[in-house]
Scaffold this motif. Structure first.
Motif, PDB file in Angstrom:
ATOM      1  N   TYR A 277      12.704  16.012  33.430  1.00  0.00           N
ATOM      2  CA  TYR A 277      12.350  14.629  33.749  1.00  0.00           C
ATOM      3  C   TYR A 277      10.885  14.319  33.446  1.00  0.00           C
ATOM      4  CZ  TYR A 277      10.445  16.787  37.985  1.00  0.00           C
ATOM      5  OH  TYR A 277       9.745  17.571  38.864  1.00  0.00           O
ATOM      6  N   ASN A 283      16.068  10.961  26.987  1.00  0.00           N
ATOM      7  CA  ASN A 283      17.228  10.069  26.901  1.00  0.00           C
ATOM      8  C   ASN A 283      18.502  10.898  27.007  1.00  0.00           C
ATOM      9  OD1 ASN A 283      17.625  11.251  24.334  1.00  0.00           O
ATOM     10  ND2 ASN A 283      16.437   9.630  23.331  1.00  0.00           N
ATOM     11  N   SER A 309      23.464   5.796  37.468  1.00  0.00           N
ATOM     12  CA  SER A 309      23.291   5.699  36.025  1.00  0.00           C
ATOM     13  C   SER A 309      22.353   6.809  35.565  1.00  0.00           C
ATOM     14  CB  SER A 309      22.711   4.335  35.652  1.00  0.00           C
ATOM     15  OG  SER A 309      21.383   4.221  36.148  1.00  0.00           O
ATOM     16  N   ASN A 311      19.459   6.503  34.097  1.00  0.00           N
ATOM     17  CA  ASN A 311      18.083   6.183  34.486  1.00  0.00           C
ATOM     18  C   ASN A 311      17.851   6.415  35.974  1.00  0.00           C
ATOM     19  OD1 ASN A 311      17.219   5.475  31.919  1.00  0.00           O
ATOM     20  ND2 ASN A 311      17.840   3.338  32.151  1.00  0.00           N
ATOM     21  N   GLU A 312      18.829   6.057  36.819  1.00  0.00           N
ATOM     22  CA  GLU A 312      18.683   6.283  38.259  1.00  0.00           C
ATOM     23  C   GLU A 312      18.597   7.771  38.563  1.00  0.00           C
ATOM     24  OE1 GLU A 312      21.076   2.376  40.030  1.00  0.00           O
ATOM     25  OE2 GLU A 312      22.125   4.260  39.681  1.00  0.00           O
ATOM     26  N   ASN A 315      15.079   9.018  37.131  1.00  0.00           N
ATOM     27  CA  ASN A 315      13.955   8.421  37.860  1.00  0.00           C
ATOM     28  C   ASN A 315      13.900   8.872  39.312  1.00  0.00           C
ATOM     29  OD1 ASN A 315      13.009   7.044  35.640  1.00  0.00           O
ATOM     30  ND2 ASN A 315      14.145   5.169  36.098  1.00  0.00           N
ATOM     31  N   ARG A 318      11.713  11.755  39.175  1.00  0.00           N
ATOM     32  CA  ARG A 318      10.344  11.348  38.884  1.00  0.00           C
ATOM     33  C   ARG A 318       9.669  10.746  40.115  1.00  0.00           C
ATOM     34  NH1 ARG A 318      11.903   8.599  33.016  1.00  0.00           N
ATOM     35  NH2 ARG A 318      11.751  10.543  31.780  1.00  0.00           N
ATOM     36  N   PHE A 345       6.958   9.161  34.023  1.00  0.00           N
ATOM     37  CA  PHE A 345       7.171   7.763  33.647  1.00  0.00           C
ATOM     38  C   PHE A 345       6.320   7.434  32.421  1.00  0.00           C
ATOM     39  CE2 PHE A 345       8.409   7.710  38.123  1.00  0.00           C
ATOM     40  CZ  PHE A 345       9.584   6.988  38.065  1.00  0.00           C
ATOM     41  N   THR A 350       7.902   0.227  34.389  1.00  0.00           N
ATOM     42  CA  THR A 350       9.117   1.002  34.653  1.00  0.00           C
ATOM     43  C   THR A 350       8.992   1.768  35.958  1.00  0.00           C
ATOM     44  OG1 THR A 350       9.520   1.255  32.285  1.00  0.00           O
ATOM     45  CG2 THR A 350      10.644   2.789  33.754  1.00  0.00           C
ATOM     46  N   ALA A 354      11.365   1.394  39.319  1.00  0.00           N
ATOM     47  CA  ALA A 354      12.119   2.555  39.770  1.00  0.00           C
ATOM     48  C   ALA A 354      11.718   2.957  41.185  1.00  0.00           C
ATOM     49  CB  ALA A 354      11.898   3.726  38.806  1.00  0.00           C
TER      50      ALA A 354
END
Length: 381
Positions: A277, A283, A309, A311-312, A315, A318, A345, A350, A354
């Motif tokens: 991460y 991606n 998802s 991204n969730e 993140n 992160r 990040f 972003t 998040a």
């Protein structure tokens, strides 16, 4: 304008605001079940404001026909509020939630709200048929007294359903973090209102104090917070409303247990041990190459098993890394952007989105909270 006049106008604005938000929630593109629950809930609160506005308006009370209609049409419907807020919480966390026969039984106590209007209908029907000879003053006193004491089960009902909602939310898993924080705020808002209502209700239900309370403060202490509640619930609820699943779209089958057992450890290893991460350009394709799992498998496991998802999922690690870095960094070195970039990040915008999505607060608010807790611990030592 006197305070009484201002309060009178405020009730009308509260009703209009609630009616508009109810329509927006019910007929927006996000026509999901939680939207409809929240829309009806807000409408019921708005109707209570309308009732107070009408019966404090001389043009309404002095008109025989309008006054009669006001006593025949129920506008104060509070008993369904508790079930509605509970089902709103559940349907927000459970996309498959449906209002079945068992759930509809929760709305039966609405009869408590309808008794004054039913009593009025019974009285007029009895007078017209000659079966009732009691003077209207006696029936009016019964309805007035009933309205006072009916607030006790109303308050108790909402309080019980708030407790059920909080308990349900505490027992659910960590999925749907976007809505979890909002639902906690939703419950807290109602709890604050319940405390205010309770403080007003205790002297109000004592017969010797009822008229004194009304003459001294009227309904200001309850209905002003009620208007604020309409605004907060309507605006935030509309912004946080989950998207409904389009009709006709088939639900994706959950991944097989064997596939989950293989994929989840690899995904967690990539994040927790390999710290993938921290790569700002990470991606789905890169994660697929790193784990050896097909992209479709990763998406299926994340979406259908972990309820997140891509991204969730990334993140979340992160944000956790950012929090850890705050605890390790000196107070003089706490720059939000620097810590966010170190956590993986690639932009401040972003990161801000998040972080708020996962924690319900801004990074600066979180940092200030950490500083306050650290200072408190130092003082205790």
């Amino acid at each position: 304008m006197s305070f009484a006049e201002f309060f009178h106008v405020l009730m009308l604005l509260g009703f209009l605001q609630g009616a508009i938000m109810s329509v927006l929630l019910s007929f927006s593109k996000k026509r999901s079940l939680p939207n409809r629950f929240l829309g009806v809930l807000i409408l019921l609160i708005a109707l209570a404001c309308l009732n107070l506005y009408l019966f404090e308006s001389s043009w309404f009370t002095n008109h025989p026909l309008l006054s009669l209609l006001g006593n025949l049409i129920p506008l104060v419907i509070v008993m369904p509020v508790g079930p509605l807020l509970y089902f709103y919480v559940r349907s927000s966390m459970e996309p498959s939630f449906k209002l079945g026969r068992k759930q509809r039984l929760h709305f039966l106590p609405v009869i408590i709200d309808l008794m004054p209007e039913l009593s009025t209908v019974i009285y007029f029907g009895g007078v017209m048929t000659g079966l009732v000879e009691a003077p209207p003053q006696a029936w009016g006193k019964f309805i007035d007294d009933y309205n006072v004491y009916a607030d006790i089960p109303r308050w108790a009902s909402i309080t019980v359903y708030l407790w059920l909602s909080a308990r349900y939310l505490a027992r659910t898993g960590t999925e749907n973090m976007v809505y979890r924080q909002w639902l906690r705020q939703f419950i807290r808002l109602f709890l604050v209102f319940q405390v205010i209502w309770f403080i007003y209700l205790v002297p109000y239900v004592i017969p010797a104090l009822t008229d004194k309370v009304l003459n001294m403060v009227d309904w200001y202490p309850v209905y002003i917070p009620l208007v604020v509640l309409i605004y907060c619930l309507g605006l935030k609820g509309y912004l946080m409303a989950p998207q409904a699943i389009p009709a006709g779209r088939k639900a994706v089958a959950p991944p097989p247990e064997a596939l989950v057992a293989e994929a989840v450890p690899l995904l967690r290893k990539a994040m927790e041990q390999d710290h993938l991460y921290l790569e700002p350009e990470l991606n789905l394709s890169m994660l697929s190459r790193h784990t050896g799992l097909p992209q479709k498998t990763i998406s299926l496991v994340l979406n259908q098993h972990l309820q997140r998802s891509f991204n969730e999922f990334v993140n979340g690690y992160r944000v956790a890394a950012f929090k850890q870095k705050i605890g390790q960094a000196g107070q003089d070195n706490m720059t939000i952007l620097g810590l966010a970039l170190d956590a993986g990040f690639n932009s401040q915008a972003t990161f801000q989105r998040a972080f708020r999505s996962h924690t319900g607060m801004s990074p600066r608010e979180y940092m200030q909270q950490c500083l306050q807790e650290a200072s408190k611990q130092e003082n205790e030592q």
